[in-house]
Scaffold this motif. Structure first.
Motif, PDB file in Angstrom:
ATOM      1  N   MET A  86      -4.013  -8.488  -3.879  1.00  0.00           N
ATOM      2  CA  MET A  86      -3.115  -7.534  -4.561  1.00  0.00           C
ATOM      3  C   MET A  86      -2.009  -7.109  -3.617  1.00  0.00           C
ATOM      4  O   MET A  86      -2.066  -7.355  -2.392  1.00  0.00           O
ATOM      5  CB  MET A  86      -3.917  -6.309  -5.022  1.00  0.00           C
ATOM      6  CG  MET A  86      -4.488  -5.478  -3.884  1.00  0.00           C
ATOM      7  SD  MET A  86      -5.700  -4.213  -4.420  1.00  0.00           S
ATOM      8  CE  MET A  86      -7.193  -5.213  -4.559  1.00  0.00           C
ATOM      9  N   ASN A  87      -1.019  -6.442  -4.176  1.00  0.00           N
ATOM     10  CA  ASN A  87       0.002  -5.818  -3.351  1.00  0.00           C
ATOM     11  C   ASN A  87      -0.598  -4.603  -2.644  1.00  0.00           C
ATOM     12  O   ASN A  87      -1.603  -4.039  -3.097  1.00  0.00           O
ATOM     13  CB  ASN A  87       1.192  -5.384  -4.212  1.00  0.00           C
ATOM     14  CG  ASN A  87       1.955  -6.571  -4.767  1.00  0.00           C
ATOM     15  OD1 ASN A  87       2.047  -7.620  -4.123  1.00  0.00           O
ATOM     16  ND2 ASN A  87       2.510  -6.409  -5.959  1.00  0.00           N
ATOM     17  N   PRO A  88       0.008  -4.168  -1.550  1.00  0.00           N
ATOM     18  CA  PRO A  88      -0.544  -3.013  -0.823  1.00  0.00           C
ATOM     19  C   PRO A  88      -0.686  -1.749  -1.657  1.00  0.00           C
ATOM     20  O   PRO A  88      -1.511  -0.894  -1.340  1.00  0.00           O
ATOM     21  CB  PRO A  88       0.453  -2.816   0.329  1.00  0.00           C
ATOM     22  CG  PRO A  88       1.005  -4.180   0.575  1.00  0.00           C
ATOM     23  CD  PRO A  88       1.119  -4.799  -0.788  1.00  0.00           C
ATOM     24  N   ASP A  89       0.093  -1.616  -2.732  1.00  0.00           N
ATOM     25  CA  ASP A  89      -0.031  -0.441  -3.590  1.00  0.00           C
ATOM     26  C   ASP A  89      -1.080  -0.644  -4.691  1.00  0.00           C
ATOM     27  O   ASP A  89      -1.257   0.222  -5.553  1.00  0.00           O
ATOM     28  CB  ASP A  89       1.316  -0.053  -4.209  1.00  0.00           C
ATOM     29  CG  ASP A  89       1.872  -1.133  -5.147  1.00  0.00           C
ATOM     30  OD1 ASP A  89       1.218  -2.175  -5.344  1.00  0.00           O
ATOM     31  OD2 ASP A  89       2.974  -0.924  -5.678  1.00  0.00           O
ATOM     32  N   GLY A  90      -1.735  -1.794  -4.678  1.00  0.00           N
ATOM     33  CA  GLY A  90      -2.782  -2.067  -5.664  1.00  0.00           C
ATOM     34  C   GLY A  90      -2.306  -2.804  -6.899  1.00  0.00           C
ATOM     35  O   GLY A  90      -3.127  -3.156  -7.756  1.00  0.00           O
ATOM     36  N   SER A  91      -1.032  -3.063  -6.996  1.00  0.00           N
ATOM     37  CA  SER A  91      -0.508  -3.758  -8.179  1.00  0.00           C
ATOM     38  C   SER A  91      -0.708  -5.269  -8.052  1.00  0.00           C
ATOM     39  O   SER A  91      -1.030  -5.780  -6.977  1.00  0.00           O
ATOM     40  CB  SER A  91       0.974  -3.439  -8.366  1.00  0.00           C
ATOM     41  OG  SER A  91       1.727  -3.922  -7.259  1.00  0.00           O
ATOM     42  N   ALA A  92      -0.517  -5.967  -9.160  1.00  0.00           N
ATOM     43  CA  ALA A  92      -0.607  -7.435  -9.213  1.00  0.00           C
ATOM     44  C   ALA A  92      -1.959  -7.946  -8.713  1.00  0.00           C
ATOM     45  O   ALA A  92      -2.043  -8.896  -7.942  1.00  0.00           O
ATOM     46  CB  ALA A  92       0.541  -8.061  -8.422  1.00  0.00           C
TER      47      ALA A  92
END
Length: 368
Positions: A86-92
């Protein structure tokens, strides 16, 4: 009344026989637990871990190990056998790979292959195109029963822990159940292994550890830091050691932290030379009291699981320098986020690892 008394007596005898004679899988070894220090000094109670923000993980749980890779993505190993990306912000969020086991620790080698310690499968390599290869599931003909933590050195050699040579998670109901059995038994069969990709050989670096757990390398890569969960301590072990029994005393192994206030779990390299340590659970007076009473530990396992001497949850992580100075200590006495097993530090966040959490907890990076 007489008949009722006889029935009650028979029931009591049956219960006594069950508690005394019913078979259990452990052969407890007597040991002397040090008096618990409690939360004092550098570990004085605080609530610095109590304001976690959460990244939802959908149906996944147990982000036990987390790495921010060179591709800028966050990778996290889940209880389902999935390694999420995932992306570092939790998305994708997506599934990068599923090993069919339970990855408890991983690292990346120089070629970008994900090197995983899978408690069910052994030491694995996962290529960037997601092909899974077993690197090692035996050492000297003996099965690797509980691969736990792993770190890849600059020279390509791979160091990893085999937490227990007695209790394989595949045979005892899972990683948590097998760890409880090993720590209650205290037979100290945990070991640190080295896999050399050049020769494809696996060797024992050190043995005699009561549940060998987290592993980290010193900056010069000559020393391994190793958590010994079952005896509340952290070791420094020479990477050049061979089949070293730490119980016998040797200059190649020394205790860096002894008598910690909880069960140390993962070790993760942080920023500015620090090493993060997570505590899966706090210590419990009952477990320490039974340390030199093997029969009582056997008896405890005959009780319903709700009565086992398993500690409550208590959030706790700390960071230290290679010379043993504690430089950060974060706690959450409420234990809302279960089993804070480690910290992954990035430039702006601290991600909190966990065996059973249903989300990924994180904090904004602390000011220097």
């Amino acid at each position: 009344m007489k008949k009722s008394a006889r029935v009650a007596a028979l029931l009591l005898l049956a219960l006594a026989a069950y508690l005394s004679l019913s078979p259990v899988p452990v052969r407890p070894v007597s040991w002397e637990a040090p008096a618990a220090p409690g939360y004092v000094g550098v570990h004085a109670p605080n609530k610095r871990l109590s304001s976690l923000q959460m990244i939802p993980l959908g149906a996944e749980e147990g982000p036990e190990h987390i790495v921010l890779a060179r591709d800028g993505k966050l990778y996290a190993a889940m209880a389902s056998g999935n390694i999420m990306r995932m992306n570092p912000d939790g998305s994708a969020q997506e599934i990068f790979a599923n090993t069919g086991g339970r990855v408890l620790g991983f690292d990346f080698d120089a070629a970008g292959y994900l090197i995983a310690a899978d408690a069910i499968k052994g030491l694995l390599s996962i290529s960037p195109d997601r092909r899974i290869t077993v690197l090692a599931d035996k050492v000297g003909g003996d099965p690797i029963r509980y691969a736990d933590a792993v770190v890849v050195a600059g020279n390509g050699k791979i160091y990893f822990s085999d937490a227990s040579a007695r209790f394989a998670p595949s045979q005892w109901g899972g990683t948590f159940e097998a760890s409880v059995l090993d720590i209650i038994e205290q037979s100290a069969t945990g070991r640190i292994l080295e896999y050399d990709p050049a020769s494809k050989a696996t060797r024992i670096v050190a043995k005699g550890l009561s549940f060998a757990n987290g592993v980290a390398l010193s900056r010069n890569e000559q020393t391994l830091f190793v958590n010994e969960t079952g005896k509340y301590r952290v070791w420094k072990i020479d990477v050049a050691a061979t089949n070293l029994d730490v119980t016998g005393g040797a200059p190649q192994a020394s205790v860096l932290f002894d008598n910690l206030p909880g069960y140390p779990d993962n070790l993760m390299r942080g920023l500015d030379g620090k090493i993060w340590l997570g505590f899966a659970k706090p210590r419990t007076p009952a477990a320490d009291w039974m340390a030199d009473k093997p029969f009582l530990r056997q008896l405890a396992l005959r009780l319903p699981r709700a009565l086992w001497p398993i500690p409550k949850t208590y959030g706790h992580v700390m960071a230290f320098t290679e010379d043993g100075k504690v430089v950060a200590d974060l706690q959450d006495p409420s234990g809302v986020y279960p089993e804070t097993t480690g910290i992954t530090e990035t430039a702006d966040r601290l991600y909190v690892q966990s065996l059973h959490a249903r989300g990924l907890g994180w904090l904004r990076q602390m000011a220097p």
